[in-house]
Design an enzyme around this catalytic site. Structure first.
Site, PDB file in Angstrom:
ATOM      1  N   LYS A 172       0.808  -1.324  -0.025  1.00 34.64           N
ATOM      2  CA  LYS A 172      -0.012   0.062   0.062  1.00 34.64           C
ATOM      3  C   LYS A 172       0.887   1.384   0.023  1.00 34.64           C
ATOM      4  O   LYS A 172       0.307   2.365  -0.552  1.00 34.64           O
ATOM      5  CB  LYS A 172      -1.018  -0.019   1.279  1.00 34.64           C
ATOM      6  CG  LYS A 172      -0.328   0.101   2.494  1.00 34.64           C
ATOM      7  CD  LYS A 172      -1.184   0.009   3.675  1.00 34.64           C
ATOM      8  CE  LYS A 172      -0.497   0.348   4.950  1.00 34.64           C
ATOM      9  NZ  LYS A 172      -1.151  -0.598   6.097  1.00 34.64           N
ATOM     10  N   ARG A 191      -6.698  -0.115  17.401  1.00 39.08           N
ATOM     11  CA  ARG A 191      -7.070   0.071  16.067  1.00 39.08           C
ATOM     12  C   ARG A 191      -7.972  -1.086  15.814  1.00 39.08           C
ATOM     13  O   ARG A 191      -9.084  -1.242  16.941  1.00 39.08           O
ATOM     14  CB  ARG A 191      -6.003   0.320  14.909  1.00 39.08           C
ATOM     15  CG  ARG A 191      -6.573   1.105  13.567  1.00 39.08           C
ATOM     16  CD  ARG A 191      -5.362   1.157  12.524  1.00 39.08           C
ATOM     17  NE  ARG A 191      -5.227  -0.106  11.681  1.00 39.08           N
ATOM     18  CZ  ARG A 191      -4.413  -0.024  11.094  1.00 39.08           C
ATOM     19  NH1 ARG A 191      -3.717   0.987  10.499  1.00 39.08           N
ATOM     20  NH2 ARG A 191      -3.922  -1.328  10.238  1.00 39.08           N
TER      21      ARG A 191
HETATM   22  C1  LIG Z   1      -0.125  -1.222   6.678  1.00 42.87           C
HETATM   23  C2  LIG Z   1      -0.315  -2.420   7.450  1.00 42.87           C
HETATM   24  C3  LIG Z   1       0.822  -3.180   7.736  1.00 42.87           C
HETATM   25  C4  LIG Z   1       2.290  -2.955   7.212  1.00 42.87           C
HETATM   26  O1  LIG Z   1       2.615  -1.660   7.821  1.00 42.87           O
HETATM   27  P1  LIG Z   1       4.287  -1.240   7.400  1.00 42.87           P
HETATM   28  O2  LIG Z   1       4.526  -0.068   8.335  1.00 42.87           O
HETATM   29  O3  LIG Z   1       4.389  -0.740   6.099  1.00 42.87           O
HETATM   30  O4  LIG Z   1       5.220  -2.290   7.479  1.00 42.87           O
HETATM   31  C5  LIG Z   1       0.699  -4.361   8.406  1.00 42.87           C
HETATM   32  N1  LIG Z   1      -0.436  -4.556   8.705  1.00 42.87           N
HETATM   33  C6  LIG Z   1      -1.724  -4.086   8.683  1.00 42.87           C
HETATM   34  C7  LIG Z   1      -2.929  -4.411   9.238  1.00 42.87           C
HETATM   35  C8  LIG Z   1      -1.369  -2.897   7.792  1.00 42.87           C
HETATM   36  O5  LIG Z   1      -2.686  -2.080   7.818  1.00 42.87           O
END
Ligand SMILES: *Cc1c(COP(=O)(O)O)cnc(C)c1O
Length: 361
Positions: free
Chosen positions: A39, A134
């Site tokens: 993402k 969250r």
């Molecule tokens: C974005 C996200 C990650 C990865 O996060 P990074 O900081 O890019 O490593 C992992 N788990 C969830 C649920 C996320 O939304």
């Protein structure tokens, strides 16, 4: 130099190195699979391909359009949806994602219904709340949740997971991580199954992982940031052995003039509705660069030459040029953090240039 600005230079060899190194590092601790999170770069299929070619099996993104983008580019799955699905997108989730993270039974029921209707099996990973506030099922509610998921046709319980360090800033530590392991072990003995994934994320779980010999029942991490930026945003300011400069934002000087450091005239609101404040530093060599808030997140870029970013409007970045000697037409390279990378990757105005690309597009 004919390459246009602003541009995002993406060094695929460095990202490939980061992927292999992290798989090895985490593998040594007992992490069997890494979900490669895309993402942060808008699911750029060229980058996702580098993930896959260097050993990532599952690609993970928070948005269905991003997953479709990778599929349309011909990248094989499996695909994981990171953001909790909405009730209304259950059909799409089942169609485009092989797995999803979940914390609401109503949504899992909808996924099961959609999966049954399209003769698929959709895998769910149940998120557990461990304090970051969250997403996540509260631990006392987990058993009943699992019991119902197991009774549903169309969905398969693939694992449990937790998300830390995103909203509440809660870090992975011995206490919450061993609690997650215990939850997994308790479920497995009570329901007589083996969870395919016991999953943790985001990238900042590294701060805990690096100090443990093995991760007990935890066998999966979901990371994006550390694959792309080498963990430069982490407390460690970079994971040893990883490249933090695989992505570079390049902008160009469009004005360079000695001017005062404080605006004159009647001061009202700036373009974003706040009243700006300036310290008087006398005259300075001020630079204007051709990037703005539509292209990146200006607080979060770090020039690789000694200039100081003073601010940005939608299309301009203003900097104190100091003694850099930069003139009109000169290029300035910036390191990015996650927020800046996200906006730069999303902006249609930022050209994407790949370095060390092996496949032919
Ligand atoms: C974005 C996200 C990650 C990865 O996060 P990074 O900081 O890019 O490593 C992992 N788990 C969830 C649920 C996320 O939304």
């Amino acid at each position: 130099m004919t390459a246009r600005t602003p541009r995002l230079e993406i060094d695929l060899a460095k990202i490939g190195h980061n992927v292999r190194t992290l798989i090895e590092l985490y593998g040594a601790k007992g992490i069997k699979t890494i979900f490669g999170v895309t993402k942060g770069v808008c699911a750029d299929p060229v980058i996702a391909r580098v993930y896959k070619e260097n050993g990532i099996s599952v690609l993970a993104d928070s948005r269905i359009p991003n997953i479709r983008r990778m599929q349309d580019a011909g990248l094989p799955g499996p695909y994981l949806l990171l953001r909790l699905p909405t009730l209304s997108e259950a059909e799409e989730v089942v169609k485009y994602a092989d797995l999803s993270l979940n914390s609401e039974i109503a949504v899992v029921r909808a996924l099961a219904g959609a999966a049954l209707a399209s003769r698929r099996i959709h895998k769910v990973i149940l998120m557990v709340e461990l304090g970051d506030l969250r997403e996540g099922i509260l631990p006392p509610d987990l058993n009943a949740f699992v019991r119902e998921v197991l009774s549903l046709k169309g969905v398969e319980l693939a694992g449990i997971g937790t998300n830390l360090g995103c909203f509440g800033g809660v870090e992975a530590d011995e206490k919450n991580m061993s609690f997650l392991s215990s939850l997994a072990e308790t479920l497995e003995s009570e329901f007589h199954f083996k969870l395919q994934f016991v999953s943790i994320g985001c990238s900042n779980v590294y701060s805990w992982l690096k100090n443990v010999d093995e991760t007990r029942r935890i066998d999966n991490v979901r990371v994006g940031d550390s694959l792309l930026l080498g963990g430069r945003d982490l407390r460690e300011h970079g994971i040893q052995g990883l490249h933090c400069d695989a992505l570079t934002l390049v902008a160009e000087v469009i004005e360079a003039k000695v001017k005062p450091s404080v605006p004159w005239g009647t001061i009202g609101l700036d373009a974003f509705g706040s009243i700006p404040k300036f310290d008087d530093r006398g005259e300075m060599r001020r630079l204007i660069l051709n990037i703005g808030r539509q292209d990146f997140f200006y607080g979060l870029v770090y020039p690789r030459v000694d200039i100081e970013v003073l601010g940005a409007s939608s299309d301009h970045l203003i900097a104190d040029g100091k003694d850099s000697g930069l003139e009109v037409g000169d290029e300035v390279a910036f390191d990015l953090d996650y927020g800046a990378m996200l906006v730069a990757a999303t902006s249609p105005y930022v050209h994407k240039i790949y370095l060390n690309r092996e496949d032919t597009p």
